[in-house]
Design an enzyme around this catalytic site. Structure first.
Site, PDB file in Angstrom:
ATOM      1  CG  HIS A  26      37.279  -9.833 109.980  1.00  0.00           C
ATOM      2  ND1 HIS A  26      37.950 -10.714 109.156  1.00  0.00           N
ATOM      3  CD2 HIS A  26      37.565 -10.199 111.240  1.00  0.00           C
ATOM      4  CE1 HIS A  26      38.594 -11.585 109.908  1.00  0.00           C
ATOM      5  NE2 HIS A  26      38.376 -11.302 111.178  1.00  0.00           N
ATOM      6  CE  LYS A  53      33.973 -12.246  94.826  1.00  0.00           C
ATOM      7  NZ  LYS A  53      35.103 -12.226  95.757  1.00  0.00           N
ATOM      8  NE  ARG A  54      26.245 -14.687 102.235  1.00  0.00           N
ATOM      9  CZ  ARG A  54      25.751 -14.966 103.424  1.00  0.00           C
ATOM     10  NH1 ARG A  54      26.256 -15.955 104.141  1.00  0.00           N
ATOM     11  NH2 ARG A  54      24.726 -14.296 103.911  1.00  0.00           N
ATOM     12  CE  LYS A  60      31.315 -10.319  99.609  1.00  0.00           C
ATOM     13  NZ  LYS A  60      32.737 -10.599  99.908  1.00  0.00           N
ATOM     14  CB  THR A  73      40.308 -15.816 101.821  1.00  0.00           C
ATOM     15  OG1 THR A  73      38.913 -15.943 102.088  1.00  0.00           O
ATOM     16  CG2 THR A  73      41.002 -15.134 102.973  1.00  0.00           C
ATOM     17  CE  LYS A  92      39.515 -19.984 100.441  1.00  0.00           C
ATOM     18  NZ  LYS A  92      38.184 -19.748 101.015  1.00  0.00           N
TER      19      LYS A  92
END
Ligand code: D6G
Length: 840
Positions: free
Chosen positions: A378, A569-570, A575, A677, A681
């Site tokens: 992952h 998101k986290r 990120k 993901t 969405k």
């Protein structure tokens, strides 16, 4: 302006088109009242809203029971190959509405609840999220369970029933505060305890090598108590099982060590053993290396393998009669998928069973093990890879350590024969890492012990083969596969965005719900004014509804006509929420400079949890709240720019926020986000993406057409080239005045006037040792955001791109992902057929 339809009204429209059945209303009412009386032991005078939720949950659950028993019976009778998805996380969220959707009960329940004078949405809000996950990895497991059941696979999710899931996030004076997630406090109507299937799990002790084989002795035992949760497929009468283990101390726990006060102490000490399933480790993409976590990982694996083997050997439903005496045929009847390396201990544990209990020779055992197991990687972030110190293993799992050494000895022998004299390669490929502290590389163990290794998006699978696992790819190229992630269209469209599901169904029917590729039929409506208007109208309604929610819950007022620009998101450096912040500050400075110009109004929303021990991530949250405090109160800015931190982002908040988004921020440094993901969405719910060529964004651009996304920034090759050359943040800081201004404001306390030094370390990180090269993508990001603002003014052109995105979503259904796992890894065939409905 007319009032927007409530979800209940929208679903009634949908039901006209057969998306939900209308039968059973009076029966549902009767059963609801029966449960209120007999299960909750209340009447309408004293019942609370939560009682009503529980009464409804039990009423809906009744419809699962017959299908669940039937499905499991069917599996015993037909004896298909079983698929076991092993995961330390299942981020399920709420269950009630999903069950109603999949069982086609939603419309009837709405009507029944309405006739009872209650409010469906209010009751739904009483349900706690099952927050047994951190982020993408855990939510993927939950989407996969839905798809496996919907595709008729004889599949099981196996994990841990954490008493406390992911913490609840509170924001206090701009800082994140964690609160324990006591999700089971009021009971969980969806689970069924199965004490009859309790299993012992051993820890510690020592090994004895006897002529009769190896014995693991003097161990401490913890019991694993299973709780089953039904997993219904979409309208196919299949109900699979998610089995989560809870730790129970045996009755004789420590009672043997009687000394003064021994009995009381022994009973108190039971807590120690039961701590194994107490709490989810709240790290996303980070390896902490705590012994309790290793215990969790072995606990789930040891209990699950016993259950798998018991089921493999048993013949008839409900019977313990043995039909298979040995395990030689296991790979033909069992597939075990490892969700990351977290359940990697399945490999040495299966070997231990085959060698020590079943007395098989090593080669036969190894062949069974490899053909049964498969591993999903992952992440490539080095800090996330599990590398357990040998001493921990030696103490906790001595027999498994011996087995790992033997796996490694044989593996090294093979590599040495393939590459004679190549010591460096042997060192790189070893399962044991030498150094100050010897460590076991769990990813290497998984690659060697599995027949398939997959990444989670094409670009990620390519990176694995070209860099982190290159040596392994060279020896076993056929092992390596790609399985691009997906999301379930049931939860992430039909359930969370019924209005959009409806306008789509009006044009192309409802088959897209089980066959998402059919969305491509929407391409022919891209110039259909009425369709574009409908799509835009639904988005506007969703935005208004979310604005009302934010006002109710957080007392913030937002302009529903502004662009909803969302990054949820986290919180993680890779990120790059900071890049988003720099854009916000740039917009703010521009408006301040030219307040009379016409600006595209934006509401920027950022949400996500920081791991409690991740200091920089917590500072990023503080930065976002600080920027918001200044910008949101600046009268010159007005409602042209607002910055909102979405507190306690979780599955349930995602279901409200994502349908309301205009713009989806997917801005990680190329090569760092394995798939994502959330990106899918947003795409499915009619938001446009601004993103880098990273993770599944690459494939989203391919499916929707690159012109229909806002792609910017360095590609993986550019990042690699920059790593060779060296990244110099100061160069960008000096060259780009808007970047310089923003950074100076952060560092001189413009956004933290009471504490001018607050963000000193954050700025120092950005200037001196930013692994994720935020400044290198700043200029292109801002230019790309300018294009976003310009296009947003043209609703029709914007909505055309939205439609092209929705039409290109088919690939991102987890049904597609699971079909590929089924055929290419597990050797089973998916089917949309289902089984007959039971008599109810
Ligand atoms: C679920 C459903 C129930 C079934 C039980 C055990 O709780 O009907 O009897 O699983 O199934 P196996 O573990 O024997 O497959």
């Amino acid at each position: 302006m007319p009032k927007p339809l409530t979800d209940q009204e929208k679903r009634k429209q949908i039901s006209v088109r057969g998306l939900a059945g209308v039968e059973n209303v009076s029966e549902l009412k009767t059963n609801f009242n029966r449960h209120l009386h007999f299960t909750l032991v209340k009447d309408r005078n004293v019942a609370t809203k939560r009682d009503y939720y529980f009464a409804l949950a039990h009423t809906v659950r009744d419809h699962l029971v017959g299908r669940w028993i039937r499905t499991q019976q069917h599996y015993y009778e037909t004896d298909p190959k079983r698929v076991y998805y092993l995961s330390l996380e299942f981020y399920m969220g709420r269950t009630l509405q999903n069950t109603m959707v999949n069982l086609a009960l939603e419309n009837a329940c709405d009507e029944a609840i309405y006739q009872l004078g209650l409010d469906m949405e209010e009751l739904q809000e009483m349900e706690e999220d099952a927050g047994l996950g951190n982020g993408g990895l855990g939510r993927l497991a939950a989407c996969f369970l839905d798809s496996m059941a919907s595709l008729g696979l004889a599949a099981y999710g196996y994990g841990i029933r954490y008493e406390f899931g992911i913490f609840n996030q509170k924001i206090s004076e701009g800082w994140q505060i964690e609160e324990a997630d006591d999700w089971l406090r009021y009971g969980n109507p969806w689970e069924k305890a199965r004490p009859e299937y309790m299993r012992p799990v051993h820890f510690y002790g020592r090994t004895e090598h006897t002529p009769d084989g190896v014995k693991w002795v003097d161990t401490q035992v913890v019991l694993a108590l299973p709780y089953d949760t039904p997993v219904p497929g979409y309208r196919n009468n299949i109900v699979n099982t998610m089995r989560l283990w809870s730790a129970k101390a045996p009755c004789e726990f420590h009672l043997k060590d009687f000394n003064v006060g021994g009995y009381i102490q022994a009973v108190l000490d039971k807590n120690l053993a039961e701590n194994i399933s107490r709490v989810l480790y709240p790290n996303d993409n980070f390896f902490e290396g705590k012994e309790l976590r290793l215990k969790q990982e072995y606990f789930v694996v040891a209990a699950t393998l016993q259950d798998i083997i018991r089921r493999y050997k048993a013949s008839k439903f409900g019977s313990t009669e043995v039909v298979r005496v040995d395990l030689t045929g296991l790979p033909d009847k069992v597939a075990i998928q490892l969700n990351d390396t977290h359940p990697a201990m399945a490999i040495p544990e299966l070997m231990r069973i085959l060698l020590d209990d079943e007395k098989l020779p090593w080669d036969d055992a190894w062949d069974i093990c490899v053909r049964t197991c498969a591993y999903t990687n992952h992440t490539v972030l080095p800090e996330a890879l599990e590398r357990w110190p040998i001493e921990l293993f030696q103490n906790l799992l001595p027999r498994h350590l011996e087995i790992i050494y033997e796996i490694n000895r044989r593996h090294m022998e093979r590599i040495a024969a393939l590459f004679p004299g190549n010591e460096d390669r042997l060192r790189r490929m070893s399962l044991i890492e030498e150094g100050d502290q010897k460590k076991i590389n769990m990813a290497h163990l998984c690659i060697v012990g599995s027949h398939a290794v997959n990444g989670v998006a094409r670009i990620h699978s390519d990176i694995i083969k070209a860099s982190v696992f290159k040596d392994f790819y060279e020896v076993d190229p056929d092992k390596f596969q790609n399985k691009t992630n997906g999301i379930t269209p049931r939860r992430w469209l039909v359930m969370c965005n019924p209005g959009l599901a409806e306008v789509i169904a009006e044009r192309i029917g409802e088959d897209f719900i089980r066959d998402l590729d059919q969305l491509k039929k929407l391409r022919k409506f891209v110039d259909d004014e009425a369709f574009l208007r409908d799509v835009a109208k639904i988005k506007q309604e969703n935005k208004m509804k979310f604005a009302v929610h934010l006002e109710e819950h957080y007392k913030v007022k937002i302009n529903p006509n502004s662009m909803f620009d969302i990054q949820v998101k986290r919180i993680h450096e890779y990120k790059r929420q900071i890049l988003n912040c720099l854009h916000i500050i740039t917009l703010y400075n521009r408006i301040k400079k030219e307040p009379n110009k016409v600006w595209t109004p934006r509401t920027v929303m950022i949400g996500g949890k920081a791991a409690p021990g991740y200091h920089t991530a917590k500072m990023i949250i503080r930065l976002i709240t600080a920027i918001g405090d200044i910008i949101n109160h600046d009268p010159v800015i007005g409602d042209r720019l607002k910055v909102i931190f979405l507190e306690n982002y979780r599955v349930t908040l995602a279901e409200k926020a994502i349908p309301a988004a205009d713009l989806s921020e997917q801005i990680s440094t190329a090569g760092t986000e394995a798939s994502g993901t959330g990106n899918m969405k947003f795409m499915l719910n009619g938001a446009l993406t601004i993103g880098t060529m990273d993770g599944a964004n690459v494939e989203m651009a391919e499916e929707a057409g690159e012109d229909n996304l806002f792609i910017f920034g360095m590609r993986v090759e550019d990042v690699e080239a920059m790593d060779k050359k060296g990244y110099n943040a100061n160069e960008y800081y000096q060259r780009l005045p808007e970047l310089k201004q923003a950074i100076d404001q952060i560092s001189n306390g413009h956004f933290s006037p009471k504490e001018p030094e607050l963000f000193k370390d954050l700025v120092s990180m950005l200037m001196n040792y930013d692994r994720f090269k935020v400044f290198a993508d700043f200029e292109d990001y801002i230019k790309c955001q300018d294009k976003v603002s310009a296009l947003y003014k043209n609703t029709k052109e914007w909505t055309r791109k939205v439609v092209m995105n929705i039409a290109g979503c088919g690939k991102f259904s987890s049904d597609r992902t699971i079909s590929q796992y089924a055929r290419e890894i597990w050797g089973v065939e998916p089917t949309l057929e289902g089984i007959a409905a039971p008599d109810e």
